[in-house]
Design an enzyme around this catalytic site. Structure first.
Site, PDB file in Angstrom:
ATOM      1  N   MET A   1       0.230 -11.566   2.266  1.00 10.80           N
ATOM      2  CA  MET A   1      -0.370  -9.961   2.380  1.00 10.80           C
ATOM      3  C   MET A   1       0.765  -9.456   1.459  1.00 10.80           C
ATOM      4  O   MET A   1       1.828  -9.791   1.132  1.00 10.80           O
ATOM      5  CB  MET A   1      -0.295  -9.396   3.716  1.00 10.80           C
ATOM      6  CG  MET A   1      -0.969 -10.112   4.652  1.00 10.80           C
ATOM      7  SD  MET A   1      -2.917 -10.092   4.540  1.00 10.80           S
ATOM      8  CE  MET A   1      -3.295  -8.462   5.061  1.00 10.80           C
ATOM      9  N   CYS A   2       0.412  -8.099   1.081  1.00  9.18           N
ATOM     10  CA  CYS A   2       1.169  -7.267   0.081  1.00  9.18           C
ATOM     11  C   CYS A   2       1.910  -6.226   0.747  1.00  9.18           C
ATOM     12  O   CYS A   2       1.359  -5.917   1.919  1.00  9.18           O
ATOM     13  CB  CYS A   2       0.354  -7.065  -0.993  1.00  9.18           C
ATOM     14  SG  CYS A   2      -0.499  -8.631  -1.794  1.00  9.18           S
ATOM     15  N   ARG A   3       2.438  -5.240  -0.060  1.00 13.81           N
ATOM     16  CA  ARG A   3       3.107  -4.084   0.340  1.00 13.81           C
ATOM     17  C   ARG A   3       2.806  -2.908  -0.510  1.00 13.81           C
ATOM     18  O   ARG A   3       2.928  -3.428  -2.059  1.00 13.81           O
ATOM     19  CB  ARG A   3       4.662  -4.198   0.738  1.00 13.81           C
ATOM     20  CG  ARG A   3       5.072  -5.060   1.431  1.00 13.81           C
ATOM     21  CD  ARG A   3       4.703  -5.143   2.985  1.00 13.81           C
ATOM     22  NE  ARG A   3       5.545  -4.282   3.349  1.00 13.81           N
ATOM     23  CZ  ARG A   3       5.829  -4.134   4.931  1.00 13.81           C
ATOM     24  NH1 ARG A   3       4.666  -4.706   5.579  1.00 13.81           N
ATOM     25  NH2 ARG A   3       6.256  -3.430   5.521  1.00 13.81           N
ATOM     26  N   VAL A  86       3.828  -4.426  -4.439  1.00 14.63           N
ATOM     27  CA  VAL A  86       4.318  -5.708  -4.502  1.00 14.63           C
ATOM     28  C   VAL A  86       3.608  -6.878  -3.778  1.00 14.63           C
ATOM     29  O   VAL A  86       2.894  -6.623  -2.675  1.00 14.63           O
ATOM     30  CB  VAL A  86       5.754  -5.846  -3.857  1.00 14.63           C
ATOM     31  CG1 VAL A  86       6.862  -4.752  -4.711  1.00 14.63           C
ATOM     32  CG2 VAL A  86       5.979  -5.402  -2.487  1.00 14.63           C
ATOM     33  N   ASN A 112      -4.474  -4.203  -0.078  1.00 12.33           N
ATOM     34  CA  ASN A 112      -3.598  -5.146   0.710  1.00 12.33           C
ATOM     35  C   ASN A 112      -4.731  -5.705   1.646  1.00 12.33           C
ATOM     36  O   ASN A 112      -5.297  -4.948   2.343  1.00 12.33           O
ATOM     37  CB  ASN A 112      -2.421  -4.641   1.539  1.00 12.33           C
ATOM     38  CG  ASN A 112      -1.807  -5.746   2.415  1.00 12.33           C
ATOM     39  OD1 ASN A 112      -1.716  -6.845   2.179  1.00 12.33           O
ATOM     40  ND2 ASN A 112      -1.317  -5.083   3.532  1.00 12.33           N
TER      41      ASN A 112
END
Length: 241
Positions: A1-3, A86, A112
């Site tokens: 997963m992303c931020r 990110v 995300n």
């Protein structure tokens, strides 16, 4: 997963959001304290609106914390609407064309989450793209593909919020048709240079975490499956399927 982080308001230097805070996005790229995946080091990107209609974008495959150019840009770029992301890769390889945000014309998009069973659906979903937008496909992520499918509907005159929901509904229907039980999870932000649309949606009980902060509360309104369009200084309710 992303931020990810998005800002809409009075012009602000990007470093005030992505570099200076104790829990800034750059710090979270190395060590996210409230996340299942601690490190988000598979690339990063920023997108911002300036004096021209089309936004600027800077994306790289190296970790955000190790890119001196990102820090230098964040100290000198000021914008009233910008994105930062990110990446912790789930679909698609580690490549610049798979880094967020994605840009097309005046639109910016970042995401995300994931499409459950994406490899089984990718060919069918890509076949839905009109030729013009299929030619714009640069990477291999489900995020970019969802963005292009949404753009196709917006080009046909569908409002942005409705276009997003239509694409997600049709994707979920295809997943169920193929008996895919893995969830569809979607926390995303879409902008056109004037307005910002924020979404938090999931087909199970675990939508990606998403915080919406504002200088003053938004008018009360019933919760829907997605965040309302947000003008500057306002926040909006979020919910899931």
């Amino acid at each position: 997963m992303c931020r990810l982080a998005a800002y809409l308001g009075e012009p602000l230097f990007l470093e005030e959001l992505i570099a200076k805070p104790r829990h800034s996005l750059m710090r979270q790229s190395l060590r996210a304290e409230e996340a299942k995946i601690v490190t988000n080091g598979d690339g990063f990107g920023i997108g911002w609106y300036g004096e021209r209609e089309q936004p600027g974008v800077y994306r790289e495959v190296m970790p955000a914390w190790s890119d001196d150019n990102l820090l230098a840009l964040s100290q000198t770029l000021s914008s009233r609407l910008f994105f930062a992301h990110v990446r912790a890769a789930t679909a698609g390889g580690i490549a610049r064309q798979n880094c967020h945000p994605f840009r097309w014309g005046r639109y910016l998009f970042m995401h995300n989450g994931q499409i459950g069973g994406y490899p089984l659906l990718r060919r069918s979903l890509e076949a839905q793209l009109p030729d013009e937008l299929y030619g714009e496909r640069r990477g291999g992520t489900d995020s970019e593909l969802l963005f292009l499918l949404m753009l196709a509907r917006m080009q046909a005159g569908t409002p942005a919020q409705d276009a997003v929901l239509q694409v997600l509904d049709e994707t979920l229907a295809l997943m169920r048709e193929r008996s895919i039980t893995a969830p569809l999870r979607f926390a995303a932000v879409l902008a056109d240079g004037e307005r910002l649309h924020a979404f938090r949606i999931a087909s199970d009980a675990q939508p990606p975490r998403f915080i919406c902060a504002a200088a003053r509360p938004a008018p009360s309104s019933p919760a829907s499956r997605c965040a309302r369009t947000s003008p500057a200084g306002k926040c909006c309710p979020m919910a899931r399927w």
